[in-house]
Write an enzyme that holds these catalytic residues in place. Structure first.
Site, short mmCIF file in Angstrom:
data_model
loop_
_atom_site.label_atom_id
_atom_site.label_comp_id
_atom_site.label_asym_id
_atom_site.label_seq_id
_atom_site.Cartn_x
_atom_site.Cartn_y
_atom_site.Cartn_z
N GLU A 72 -3.63 -0.12 8.06
CA GLU A 72 -2.45 0.30 8.85
C GLU A 72 -2.60 -0.21 10.26
OE1 GLU A 72 -1.30 4.46 9.07
OE2 GLU A 72 -1.76 4.73 6.95
N ASN A 105 -7.50 1.98 9.62
CA ASN A 105 -6.19 2.20 10.24
C ASN A 105 -6.41 2.29 11.74
OD1 ASN A 105 -5.25 2.53 7.66
ND2 ASN A 105 -4.60 4.66 7.91
N TYR A 110 -4.27 1.83 15.75
CA TYR A 110 -3.00 1.57 16.44
C TYR A 110 -3.14 1.25 17.92
CZ TYR A 110 -0.52 3.33 12.33
OH TYR A 110 -0.02 3.48 11.06
N ARG A 123 0.86 -1.19 0.00
CA ARG A 123 0.00 0.00 0.00
C ARG A 123 0.90 1.24 0.00
NH1 ARG A 123 -2.66 3.06 4.69
NH2 ARG A 123 -3.70 4.64 3.45
N HIS A 155 -2.78 11.06 0.45
CA HIS A 155 -2.30 10.81 1.82
C HIS A 155 -1.60 12.08 2.33
CE1 HIS A 155 -0.97 7.42 4.76
NE2 HIS A 155 -0.60 8.56 5.31
N GLU A 197 -7.23 8.71 6.09
CA GLU A 197 -7.50 9.36 7.38
C GLU A 197 -8.02 10.79 7.26
OE1 GLU A 197 -4.22 8.86 10.07
OE2 GLU A 197 -4.37 6.68 10.02
C1 GBH Z 1 -1.26 7.27 10.48
O1 GBH Z 1 -1.67 8.39 11.18
C2 GBH Z 1 -0.87 7.78 9.15
O2 GBH Z 1 -1.73 7.35 8.12
C3 GBH Z 1 0.54 7.54 8.79
O3 GBH Z 1 0.89 8.42 7.78
C4 GBH Z 1 1.40 7.68 10.03
O4 GBH Z 1 2.76 7.63 9.73
C5 GBH Z 1 1.01 6.56 10.96
O5 GBH Z 1 -0.35 6.58 11.24
C6 GBH Z 1 1.76 6.58 12.28
O6 GBH Z 1 1.45 7.71 13.02
O7 GBH Z 1 -1.34 11.39 21.17
O8 GBH Z 1 -0.89 13.69 20.77
O9 GBH Z 1 0.89 12.10 20.59
C7 GBH Z 1 -1.98 8.20 12.50
C8 GBH Z 1 -2.35 9.52 13.07
C9 GBH Z 1 -0.87 10.49 14.63
C10 GBH Z 1 -3.10 9.89 15.25
C11 GBH Z 1 -0.49 10.61 16.06
C12 GBH Z 1 -2.71 9.98 16.70
C13 GBH Z 1 -1.29 10.89 18.31
C14 GBH Z 1 -0.87 12.24 18.73
N1 GBH Z 1 -1.97 9.58 14.45
N2 GBH Z 1 -1.64 10.92 16.88
S1 GBH Z 1 -0.53 12.36 20.43
#
Ligand code: GBH
Length: 494
Positions: free
Chosen positions: A398, A331, A333, A99, A144, A189
């Site tokens: 993701e 996506n 995490y 991807r 993106h 996103e």
């Molecule tokens: C994804 O975004 C993206 O699609 C990708 O580009 C990126 O590299 C990947 O994830 C990893 O981050 O709690 O204040 O520290 C995820 C977006 C970014 C959302 C970080 C949550 C936490 C900020 N995320 N954010 S904080």
């Protein structure tokens, strides 16, 4: 959340807590594994061969103080010149799909179709054919984060005209690459683009308009996505036979206690954080979630606005947008806890004030940065999505873990083993239709405002070396075995 769902969730919470061994079940024969990247995060070549300027080029150059160490993606992993090395790494791991995203201004330097940059087209054609030669399915994201700056100059995503302009870019991409590409997603996103870009404004393009800009942005993005989907349907599907979706991100929100209030708070958080973009597309009824429509209308009125800050879709638009997906793309995490609080006072408008839920992570959870390792949260999220959106096919586009970039990375291996175990449980124990998994990321890369300070790669990249040397990490070897054996441990049940 209804009572049955809640009892079920409490049950799998305890199951989840007691499970730390990876599953020894085999993934279904047709389950697909891949890895992901995004153009601005890896390509570099920011001004090469006629590429136009993107909002990320502009933002990182104009406000170096807003990115860790003043870094930018000018060179990044230099994949614009080194994509064949990327393909070698992908082939070594044996992934089923890769991807990646297209840089819109690399293909259309003005943002419009008046000028097509042949060098940019050639770059992606070469990448796609190298992938196909190695039996790897290209899985393309059209957008993106790297909007052409020219389109920001006319207001960016809050400008409704961008829906048509994006649709023309989508048509161009389908017609240039679609013979060789069967998996498409339109927008990555949208929530992140809208909140950080146009609500808080702490990320590119850095255009804060809290409580207004993020909603206008999402409104255009949803219309843009739907137009691209319908174009594919009407002009390309019959000959190209591919699939199209939109990539939405959310964490799981677990009620902080089993009080009715916290359960309501968690459900509201899910509706704001996921339903905002998911409900219009994936829910059979379409439109924004009722809880957002009601809360934002009420708060807007108290603030003295003549109408809701959340724009309204006409009945025709609701119809046009709902159902514009061939699979649900997710996506995700980590997990947050959600606690009920009294509503934020009426004052400065904002998305988080409209939501009025207190979210945080349990200090006892392990993990790094914002990514706490909570695999039972993934299983609950998948179940919530399955129930809320009428049993869609789910593709995880993701999921991954951040550290300092070390080669020996047992924490990342553990994260993948635990999250993939949750996927197996959702398939075999909960009967969900999860068909693919995509690890973020192929290699360490430019992590937006965190610059190069946190690393998600299965391969390490030496950002001090002009060759941007790539070195395999232990986690890549682990993932390679998982893919080859469709199994998380040494031997799986047959
Ligand atoms: C994804 O975004 C993206 O699609 C990708 O580009 C990126 O590299 C990947 O994830 C990893 O981050 O709690 O204040 O520290 C995820 C977006 C970014 C959302 C970080 C949550 C936490 C900020 N995320 N954010 S904080």
């Amino acid at each position: 959340m209804n009572v049955a769902v809640h009892i079920f969730n409490v049950l799998i919470f305890f199951l989840g807590e007691s499970l730390s061994e990876p599953s020894n079940k085999k993934f279904p024969e047709n389950f697909k594994f891949g890895v992901a990247t995004a153009a601005y995060q890896i390509e570099g070549g920011w001004a090469d061969d006629g590429k136009g300027v993107s909002v990320w080029d502009q933002f990182a150059h104009t406000y170096p103080d807003r990115v860790a160490n003043g870094d930018n993606g000018d060179v990044a992993c230099d994949s614009y010149h080194r994509y064949l090395e990327d393909v070698e790494m992908l082939a070594n791991m044996g992934v089923n799909h890769y991807r990646f995203s297209l840089s819109w201004p690399r293909i259309l330097p003005t943002g419009y179709t008046n000028q097509i940059n042949e060098a940019g087209v050639t770059y992606y054609k070469n990448l796609i054919s190298a992938l196909k030669e190695n039996g790897i399915e290209p899985f393309i994201t059209l957008y993106h984060g790297d909007l052409p700056q020219t389109l920001q100059d006319i207001g960016g995503w809050p400008n409704p005209l961008l829906a048509d302009i994006f649709a023309e870019f989508a048509r161009t991409a389908f017609s240039l690459f679609g013979d060789d590409v069967k998996n498409w997603t339109t927008i990555n996103e949208p929530k992140q683009t809208c909140i950080t870009g146009y609500g808080l404004g702490n990320s590119a393009p850095g255009a804060p308009a809290s409580g207004i800009g993020e909603y206008d942005c999402m409104h255009t993005l949803l219309r843009a996505h739907a137009k691209a989907y319908h174009i594919y349907d009407e002009e390309f599907r019959a000959t190209q036979n591919g699939r199209v979706s939109i990539v939405l991100d959310t964490a799981w929100f677990e009620p902080a206690s089993d009080s009715e209030d916290d359960i309501e708070a968690a459900e509201r958080a899910l509706q704001f954080e996921h339903g905002w973009c998911a409900h219009p597309v994936y829910h059979p009824d379409g439109n924004y979630p009722q809880v957002m429509i009601d809360r934002i209308a009420e708060r807007s009125q108290k603030e003295g606005f003549s109408k809701s800050r959340l724009p309204e879709f006409s009945a025709e638009e609701v119809d046009y947008i709902r159902g514009t997906f061939d699979f649900l793309s997710l996506n995700t995490y980590t997990t947050n806890l959600a606690k009920w609080t009294t509503d934020h006072e009426i004052g400065t408008p904002g998305y988080y004030a409209d939501l009025s839920v207190s979210t945080y992570q349990d200090p006892s959870w392990n993990g790094s940065a914002w990514i706490k390792v909570v695999p039972w949260g993934l299983r609950k999220l998948l179940n919530w999505i399955d129930q809320t959106y009428d049993h869609p096919e789910i593709v995880i586009t993701e999921n991954g873990y951040a550290d300092d970039g070390r080669l020996d990375d047992p924490d990342r291996i553990n994260y993948y083993a635990e999250y993939l175990t949750a996927v197996l449980e959702s398939i075999y124990e909960d009967g969900l239709n999860v068909t693919a998994y995509t690890a973020w990321s192929l290699m360490d890369n430019f992590e937006w405002t965190s610059g190069y300070t946190i690393k998600f790669g299965l391969y390490q990249v030496d950002f001090e070396n002009p060759n941007r040397t790539r070195t395999i990490k232990s986690s890549a070897d682990y993932y390679k075995n998982v893919i080859a054996n469709k199994c998380l441990v040494d031997t799986c049940e047959e």
